[in-house]
Design an enzyme around this catalytic site. Structure first.
Site, mmCIF file in Angstrom:
data_model
loop_
_atom_site.group_PDB
_atom_site.id
_atom_site.type_symbol
_atom_site.label_atom_id
_atom_site.label_comp_id
_atom_site.label_asym_id
_atom_site.label_seq_id
_atom_site.Cartn_x
_atom_site.Cartn_y
_atom_site.Cartn_z
ATOM 1 N N HIS A 30 0.831 -1.201 0.000
ATOM 2 C CA HIS A 30 0.000 0.000 0.000
ATOM 3 C C HIS A 30 0.867 1.252 0.000
ATOM 4 C CE1 HIS A 30 -2.971 2.719 2.304
ATOM 5 N NE2 HIS A 30 -3.479 2.536 1.098
ATOM 6 N N GLU A 57 1.051 -0.431 -4.749
ATOM 7 C CA GLU A 57 -0.092 0.442 -5.014
ATOM 8 C C GLU A 57 0.359 1.889 -4.972
ATOM 9 O OE1 GLU A 57 -3.628 2.899 -3.545
ATOM 10 O OE2 GLU A 57 -1.734 2.464 -2.542
ATOM 11 N N ASP A 59 -0.966 6.233 -5.768
ATOM 12 C CA ASP A 59 -2.045 7.199 -5.935
ATOM 13 C C ASP A 59 -1.586 8.266 -6.921
ATOM 14 O OD1 ASP A 59 -3.828 6.269 -3.630
ATOM 15 O OD2 ASP A 59 -1.939 6.658 -2.586
ATOM 16 N N HIS A 72 -1.057 10.738 -2.142
ATOM 17 C CA HIS A 72 -2.361 10.266 -1.691
ATOM 18 C C HIS A 72 -3.300 11.413 -1.365
ATOM 19 C CE1 HIS A 72 -5.312 9.146 1.427
ATOM 20 N NE2 HIS A 72 -5.456 8.060 0.680
ATOM 21 N N GLU A 151 -4.127 3.784 -8.464
ATOM 22 C CA GLU A 151 -5.373 4.459 -8.107
ATOM 23 C C GLU A 151 -5.416 5.860 -8.701
ATOM 24 O OE1 GLU A 151 -7.912 6.169 -4.299
ATOM 25 O OE2 GLU A 151 -6.370 4.648 -3.939
#
Length: 281
Positions: A30, A57, A59, A72, A151
């Protein structure tokens, strides 16, 4: 922890029949190995690779001059020294700064693993770590064995962001290999718009859609990725019955990881990719 050989299988468009027949669950780092390195930085991604994560992952947000950077939060305050560098520009929204300005910021000095501002003996000094662009990240991590869970962060205000993400992935064709990338978002309209632009890349939906909505979503989405606290065994079964997969977030407790795996999830998203070999717990 041994990296799963079934990674490419685990995140392709194929249906998941049951936990007994599915590929081994994947571990998604993450924002990188963000328990041990500053999130959404190249250092965190390399550490995730060292810790044998299957995917990392990230952002993706857009700057004032429409460049793609990895952050993020909607503001720069928590994870950079923007308040010191640009003291008069509160609330320090990402969309109010150009890429050139963001490159001046330190995205690592805030981080200390013990969370009290004091570094443990032997802990790496992350001072000077920078906010990477999406392009830099794709180039830097292209030779790793990691897959990517990307994301899109629109905040409901950046309607064309998915188009620029698609363009960037096209510019790095190595990342379009089957199973290498999944694009997800809380903005389901943006996720669907991305799907129309780059249909060969699987799409995930963040959140917990109502069970009645799942059949329609299965027509174009390939993952449903809810917070672990929202999951039940029956919900996972419903998603699987429609040919989609489930990644649970954010799981940092081994007991929670075991419970999620008992539900049959296809992977967990964790700040601690060294949590253990979850396939064998």
């Amino acid at each position: 922890m041994v990296r799963r050989i079934g990674l490419a299988i685990a995140i392709t468009l194929t249906a998941v029949a049951s936990p007994a027949t599915a590929a081994a669950p994947v571990v998604v780092a993450h924002r990188g190995a963000s328990a041990y390195a500053p999130e959404n930085t190249l250092a965190a991604f390399h550490l995730a690779d060292d810790q044998d994560a299957d995917l990392f992952e990230i952002d993706v947000r857009e700057t004032k001059d429409r460049r793609l950077v990895l952050l993020h939060d909607a503001t720069l305050a928590r994870t950079t020294d923007v308040e010191q560098v640009f003291p008069g520009r509160a609330p320090w929204r990402v969309t109010d700064f150009t890429l050139a300005e963001i490159r001046r910021l330190d995205a690592g000095s805030w981080f200390a693993r013990d969370h009290d501002g004091e570094r443990d003996d032997g802990e790496r000094d992350y001072d000077g770590e920078r906010v990477p662009t999406l392009a830099e990240t794709l180039r830097e991590m292209s030779d790793s064995d990691l897959g990517l869970l990307l994301e899109i962060k629109t905040d409901g205000q950046r309607p064309d962001l998915e188009a620029r993400v698609a363009d960037e992935l096209r510019a790095h064709p190595g990342w379009q290999q089957p199973g290498r990338v999944v694009v997800q978002s809380f903005d389901w309209a943006a996720a669907r718009a991305f799907h129309t632009r780059l249909p060969q890349v699987p799409v995930g939906l963040l959140g917990t859609p109502a069970a009645a909505d799942l059949p329609a979503l299965a027509g174009w989405a390939r993952q449903i990725n809810p917070p672990y606290s929202a999951l039940t065994r029956s919900y996972v079964r419903r998603v699987h019955a429609l040919g989609m997969q489930v990644l649970a977030w954010t799981v940092d407790d081994p007991a929670v990881a075991r419970r999620m795996l008992s539900y049959g999830v296809d992977g967990i998203i964790t700040n601690r990719p060294d949590l253990g070999d979850l396939a064998d717990t």
